[in-house]
Design a protein around this motif. Structure first.
Motif, PDB file in Angstrom:
ATOM      1  N   ARG A 185       0.856  -1.169   0.002  1.00 24.43           N
ATOM      2  CA  ARG A 185      -0.136  -0.095   0.045  1.00 24.43           C
ATOM      3  C   ARG A 185       1.131   1.359  -0.063  1.00 24.43           C
ATOM      4  O   ARG A 185       1.796   1.160   0.626  1.00 24.43           O
ATOM      5  N   GLU A 206       7.389  -0.113   6.891  1.00 22.72           N
ATOM      6  CA  GLU A 206       6.693   1.097   6.444  1.00 22.72           C
ATOM      7  C   GLU A 206       8.103   2.198   6.231  1.00 22.72           C
ATOM      8  O   GLU A 206       8.764   2.204   6.872  1.00 22.72           O
ATOM      9  N   ASP A 214       7.023  -7.716  -0.868  1.00 23.58           N
ATOM     10  CA  ASP A 214       7.437  -6.588   0.289  1.00 23.58           C
ATOM     11  C   ASP A 214       8.513  -5.926   0.233  1.00 23.58           C
ATOM     12  O   ASP A 214       9.111  -5.848  -1.024  1.00 23.58           O
ATOM     13  N   CYS A 273       3.744   9.375  12.941  1.00 25.30           N
ATOM     14  CA  CYS A 273       3.261   8.401  12.070  1.00 25.30           C
ATOM     15  C   CYS A 273       3.589   7.133  12.313  1.00 25.30           C
ATOM     16  O   CYS A 273       3.184   6.147  11.749  1.00 25.30           O
ATOM     17  N   LYS A 306      -2.781   6.105   1.797  1.00 24.91           N
ATOM     18  CA  LYS A 306      -2.503   4.749   1.529  1.00 24.91           C
ATOM     19  C   LYS A 306      -3.479   4.010   1.142  1.00 24.91           C
ATOM     20  O   LYS A 306      -4.589   3.988   1.538  1.00 24.91           O
ATOM     21  N   ILE A 312       6.394   5.741  12.035  1.00 25.35           N
ATOM     22  CA  ILE A 312       7.338   5.046  11.183  1.00 25.35           C
ATOM     23  C   ILE A 312       8.928   5.117  11.715  1.00 25.35           C
ATOM     24  O   ILE A 312       9.353   6.114  12.363  1.00 25.35           O
ATOM     25  N   GLN A 346       0.751   9.337   4.428  1.00 26.24           N
ATOM     26  CA  GLN A 346       0.192   8.029   4.982  1.00 26.24           C
ATOM     27  C   GLN A 346      -1.320   8.047   5.286  1.00 26.24           C
ATOM     28  O   GLN A 346      -1.895   6.772   4.779  1.00 26.24           O
ATOM     29  N   ASN A 397      13.758   4.343   8.789  1.00 32.81           N
ATOM     30  CA  ASN A 397      13.116   4.069   7.552  1.00 32.81           C
ATOM     31  C   ASN A 397      12.540   5.433   6.971  1.00 32.81           C
ATOM     32  O   ASN A 397      11.779   5.619   6.063  1.00 32.81           O
ATOM     33  N   VAL A 451       4.741   7.498   0.991  1.00 33.36           N
ATOM     34  CA  VAL A 451       4.650   6.450   1.986  1.00 33.36           C
ATOM     35  C   VAL A 451       4.408   5.117   1.465  1.00 33.36           C
ATOM     36  O   VAL A 451       3.253   4.740   0.861  1.00 33.36           O
ATOM     37  N   ASP A 460       4.042   0.745   2.314  1.00 32.81           N
ATOM     38  CA  ASP A 460       3.859  -0.302   3.362  1.00 32.81           C
ATOM     39  C   ASP A 460       3.556  -1.543   2.890  1.00 32.81           C
ATOM     40  O   ASP A 460       2.623  -1.641   2.174  1.00 32.81           O
ATOM     41  N   ASP A 461       4.316  -2.511   3.659  1.00 29.67           N
ATOM     42  CA  ASP A 461       3.996  -3.869   3.208  1.00 29.67           C
ATOM     43  C   ASP A 461       3.189  -4.648   4.073  1.00 29.67           C
ATOM     44  O   ASP A 461       3.157  -5.895   4.030  1.00 29.67           O
TER      45      ASP A 461
END
Length: 439
Positions: free
Chosen positions: A6, A51, A292, A78, A135, A80, A132, A84, A44, A46-47
């Motif tokens: 996402r 993230e 991923d 957030c 997403k 995160i 974010q 990252n 952003v 994200d898997d």
């Protein structure tokens, strides 16, 4: 659709007031008008497990302490991981330099300084928060092409072996041999929503973002104009992130072309050319399966190098000596003020980000010489490897050993060139190690 990936994107205006000094030379420059707005463009990804926040910022430099404050705030708001969060300066010279605790040279009054710094930090955090929130499931495409029209190695060699920069008067450079390497490759990553339309487009190209020269303006420069054309094609809600490749000694000046005029048409011409290459790549994108993402990070500690006799020795690097006395006085005074100080240690943040098994981004905070970027790409195990310099700090030029032996602009010690001569090699070795460790 990738089952788990996402992503969301957002851009926030960060244009400063006109009383804030901008980059673009050895001495303070104050803009008199806004040519176009500056933005913080955030993505952003994200898997479901990891993230990552990637922000392309229309600013010349962002100092490490400011990066740390912004990353702390993003992580807190957030969730995160700080390792990252990647903040990349597009290196437009028509924007502020945000170094240390304040603006360039410290000559703007404290109230103005604090106002813009606070605004800047909050704007970057806002951009990530909003990205974010956007997403949604995405599909990621990637492709590459070439544009050789706008990349030139600015280190020109005279018949006697001396080095001169390519921005001096052309009458002084006509006996030069332009034998430096370039990297004309452009890599594009496209983040598509469920409807097949792009939410974000990443463009990676090894070119100095400074095609606007003497004009006293605020501008995102050629990457900003390129982005504006891409948005006209795909919609104004598309977020375009420009990641400057390894372009420490690469610019857009063709010293053989007497018709190349340094006016405000030039950055539009180059930006249009780059946008054209992006659009040519689009029909050729491939969409690998991406289940991923992965991130590896290492912080290098690289010392400064000591001053030497060449650092302030007048020569023809900038054209005839009589025309560049102010520049050499700058070097002399800088050396005199700092030569007896202890050599500082530089924190050099190196990242490698993997999107599936074919796409990777290797980041560093240096103005990395192009030879080093090419070396990382050649040794990377990924089919597509993007090099993103000036990311998470500003460590100054990372020059090759050959450049230090030849002399010239980038190798003279100053605020913009100070790391140990082995810095570039260490950045390459660490980047390759991290890339290989991602598989």
């Amino acid at each position: 659709m990738g089952a788990t990936i996402r992503a969301g994107a957002w851009r926030t205006c960060i244009t400063p007031p006109l009383d804030v000094p901008i980059a673009g030379g050895f001495f303070e420059i104050r803009p008199t008008e806004v040519l176009d707005d500056l933005y913080a463009s955030a993505l952003v990804i994200d898997d479901g497990v990891a993230e990552v926040a990637l922000v392309s910022v229309d600013i010349c430099f962002i100092g490490t302490s400011i990066i740390t404050e912004i990353a702390d705030a993003i992580s807190e708001k957030c969730g995160i991981a700080k390792t990252n969060i990647l903040l990349t300066a597009t290196h437009t010279h028509k924007s502020p330099e945000l170094m240390g605790g304040g603006l360039r040279d410290g000559q703007v009054n404290r109230e103005e300084q604090d106002f813009y710094l606070a605004f800047f930090k909050k704007s970057l955090v806002t951009s990530v928060i909003m990205a974010q929130k956007q997403k949604q499931p995405v599909r990621i495409g990637v492709g590459r092409g070439e544009n050789k029209n706008h990349v030139f190695n600015r280190r020109l060699r005279k018949p006697d072996g001396s080095i001169v920069v390519n921005w001096v008067d052309r009458s002084f450079t006509q006996d030069c041999i332009a034998d430096g390497v370039i990297d004309p490759e452009m890599t594009v990553i496209r983040i598509d929503r469920a409807d097949g339309e792009p939410a974000a487009i990443i463009v990676n190209y090894a070119l100095h973002n400074n095609a606007i020269t003497d004009q006293l303006v605020i501008s995102a420069d050629l990457s900003g104009y390129m982005s504006s054309i891409i948005r006209k094609v795909y919609g104004d809600d598309v977020v375009v992130l420009f990641l400057p490749g390894a372009c420490g000694e690469i610019n857009w000046i063709d010293y053989r072309d007497f018709n190349q005029v340094f006016d405000l048409k030039l950055f539009k011409q180059i930006g249009t050319g780059l946008a054209g290459t992006v659009l040519q790549i689009m029909p050729m994108l491939e969409y690998p399966e991406i289940a991923d993402i992965g991130v590896l990070h290492e912080e290098l500690i690289i010392p400064d190098r000591p001053y030497n006799d060449y650092d302030d020795k007048p020569d023809t690097t900038f054209g005839p000596v009589e025309g560049s006395r102010d520049v050499f006085e700058f070097y002399r005074s800088t050396k005199e003020a700092n030569k007896d100080k202890a050599l500082p240690l530089n924190k050099v943040d190196i990242h490698a980000i993997r999107l599936g098994q074919q796409i990777a981004i290797a980041t560093n905070p240096a103005e990395l010489f192009v030879e080093y970027g090419l070396a990382i790409k050649e040794r990377s195990p990924f089919k597509y490897t993007l090099i993103s310099e000036l990311t998470n700090g500003n460590a100054g030029y990372a020059c090759t050993r050959a450049a230090f032996e030849e002399g010239g602009y980038e190798v003279r010690k100053s605020g913009g060139s100070h790391m140990d001569i082995a810095a570039g090699e260490r950045i390459v070795e660490t980047s390759v190690k991290l890339l290989r460790g991602l598989l």
